[in-house]
Write an enzyme that holds these catalytic residues in place. Structure first.
Site, PDB file in Angstrom:
ATOM      1  CD  GLU A   1      -3.930   9.722   3.777  1.00 38.40           C
ATOM      2  OE1 GLU A   1      -4.199  10.877   3.392  1.00 38.40           O
ATOM      3  OE2 GLU A   1      -4.279   8.714   3.156  1.00 38.40           O
TER       4      GLU A   1
ATOM      5  CG  ASP B   1      -1.911   2.697   6.395  1.00 32.69           C
ATOM      6  OD1 ASP B   1      -2.199   2.253   5.275  1.00 32.69           O
ATOM      7  OD2 ASP B   1      -2.369   3.763   6.833  1.00 32.69           O
TER       8      ASP B   1
ATOM      9  CG  ASP C   1      -1.568   1.250   1.537  1.00 32.65           C
ATOM     10  OD1 ASP C   1      -2.234   1.757   0.624  1.00 32.65           O
ATOM     11  OD2 ASP C   1      -1.455   1.768   2.668  1.00 32.65           O
TER      12      ASP C   1
ATOM     13  N   GLY D   1      -9.973   7.469  -1.142  1.00 31.38           N
ATOM     14  CA  GLY D   1      -9.945   8.226  -2.400  1.00 31.38           C
ATOM     15  C   GLY D   1     -10.222   9.699  -2.163  1.00 31.38           C
TER      16      GLY D   1
ATOM     17  CG  ASP E   1      -1.497   7.710   0.397  1.00 30.10           C
ATOM     18  OD1 ASP E   1      -0.601   8.562   0.335  1.00 30.10           O
ATOM     19  OD2 ASP E   1      -2.256   7.443  -0.553  1.00 30.10           O
TER      20      ASP E   1
HETATM   21  C1  XBP Z   1      -5.152   6.362   0.748  1.00 29.00           C
HETATM   22  C2  XBP Z   1      -6.252   7.130   0.192  1.00 29.00           C
HETATM   23  C3  XBP Z   1      -5.976   8.196  -0.765  1.00 29.00           C
HETATM   24  C4  XBP Z   1      -5.259   9.393  -0.199  1.00 29.00           C
HETATM   25  C5  XBP Z   1      -5.503  10.585  -1.068  1.00 29.00           C
HETATM   26  O1  XBP Z   1      -4.808   5.385  -0.164  1.00 29.00           O
HETATM   27  O2  XBP Z   1      -7.400   6.847   0.487  1.00 29.00           O
HETATM   28  O3  XBP Z   1      -7.222   8.617  -1.251  1.00 29.00           O
HETATM   29  O4  XBP Z   1      -5.735   9.710   1.086  1.00 29.00           O
HETATM   30  O5  XBP Z   1      -5.021  10.351  -2.342  1.00 29.00           O
HETATM   31  P1  XBP Z   1      -3.830   4.103   0.186  1.00 29.00           P
HETATM   32  P2  XBP Z   1      -5.801  10.850  -3.652  1.00 29.00           P
HETATM   33  O6  XBP Z   1      -3.692   3.994   1.659  1.00 29.00           O
HETATM   34  O7  XBP Z   1      -4.574   2.960  -0.440  1.00 29.00           O
HETATM   35  O8  XBP Z   1      -2.536   4.391  -0.525  1.00 29.00           O
HETATM   36  O9  XBP Z   1      -6.225  12.247  -3.409  1.00 29.00           O
HETATM   37  O10 XBP Z   1      -4.786  10.714  -4.741  1.00 29.00           O
HETATM   38  O11 XBP Z   1      -6.986   9.926  -3.822  1.00 29.00           O
HETATM   39 MG    MG Z   2      -2.926   3.168   3.448  1.00 29.56          MG
END
Ligand code: XBP
Ligand code: MG
Length: 292
Positions: free
Chosen positions: A62, A222, A53, A96, A55
């Site tokens: 975040e 995470d 993953d 997202g 983020d």
């Molecule tokens: C985390 C998310 C993402 C980001 C924002 O994704 O939900 O939407 O917070 O990114 P992961 P975008 O943990 O699956 O990587 O604005 O590009 O959607």
């Molecule tokens: Mg994540």
């Protein structure tokens, strides 16, 4: 290798069905079949790939990354919306960025008269530009152990993939800054699948692209949503906690750590047997797969 394994399983099936007779003629017994099955299982259980993953897992993007970028995009559009750290924790329930803005508007500004189908993509594009700029400044670092483990895997020929809800441009910005996109055979991101995490779509997409079965891969996540997605795709998952996710339910995870650890910065273990090691390396990853 996988084709060979399938061939082997297939030919065993063929012999078995013609005959238990054949085995009987040779005086063989069930032990030989068991041995063959165990051998096959061990081959199937060989670690082939690590799937990450982005983020929260590769880096804590975040609070000081995405959140700041959303707020900058709002300010630039003269919108008086500010996502505080605690509000953002609530909004993270929605995967997202575009979906998150829409949810926020439904909850906090339901009377807004704007055309949301125009406004949201515009805001999100601006947010993406701000986010990429933030990353280019090097303000967000990788989490402990991430680069070490990915480099080790790459050098040892373990295949690598990304499975993220983030927009591809955002995922790439982090990977380009700190790792190397070429190391990853598949970078599956954002809208490439119809349903974002907690749906398993993105993991099924990666497995299909790599032609691997779930028991050949180890996932790094995470969040509860991420874990739900990987679990529903049949995958085994290592969780690394952070402030936004540390109170979530990770009972479906194989391992729960505060981070992946380094030789000089050992992890804390909340769940799982880590063989008295202080950091996660390939040997431990392989062990997790065999014990699956
Ligand atoms: C985390 C998310 C993402 C980001 C924002 O994704 O939900 O939407 O917070 O990114 P992961 P975008 O943990 O699956 O990587 O604005 O590009 O959607
Ligand atoms: Mg994540």
């Amino acid at each position: 290798m996988r084709d060979w394994v399938n061939l082997a399983v297939g030919s065993r099936g063929g012999r078995g069905s013609r005959g238990s007779r054949e085995w009987g003629v040779w005086g063989e017994n069930i032990n030989l079949i068991n041995l063959f099955n165990t051998f096959n299982q061990l081959i199937m259980r060989e670690l082939k790939a690590l799937i990450f993953d982005v983020d929260g897992t590769l880096a804590e993007t975040e609070r000081d990354g995405h959140r700041i970028a959303f707020n900058r995009a709002f300010a630039e559009a003269n919108l008086n919306w500010i996502w505080s750290e605690s509000l953002y924790g609530e909004l993270l329930e929605i995967s997202g960025g575009k979906e998150r803005i829409r949810y926020y508007l439904q909850q906090y500004h339901p009377d807004l008269m704007e055309d949301l189908d125009t406004l949201i993509p515009q805001l999100h594009q601006d947010k993406t530009n701000h986010y990429r700029h933030l990353l280019s400044l090097g303000e967000i670092q990788l989490r402990p152990g991430v680069k070490r483990l990915i480099e080790e895997a790459y050098q040892e020929g373990i295949r690598l993939a990304i499975a993220t809800t983030s927009t591809l441009a955002n995922a790439l910005a982090l990977i380009e800054k700190h790792l190397n996109p070429q190391w990853f055979e598949v970078i599956a991101a954002g809208d490439i699948v119809p349903n974002k995490k907690p749906a398993p779509d993105i993991y099924n997409y990666v497995l299909n692209k790599m032609q691997l079965s779930p028991d050949q891969c180890l996932v790094f996540e995470d969040s509860f949503h991420g874990l739900q997605a990987s679990f529903d795709a049949g995958l085994q998952t290592v969780i690394t906690l952070h402030d936004y996710t540390k109170h979530q339910d990770f009972s479906l995870a194989s391992v729960v750590l505060n981070h992946l650890g380094e030789p000089n910065n050992n992890f804390k273990i909340f769940k799982g047997d880590m063989n008295n090691k202080g950091y996660l390396d390939l040997e431990l990853c392989q062990k997790l797969i065999i014990n699956y």
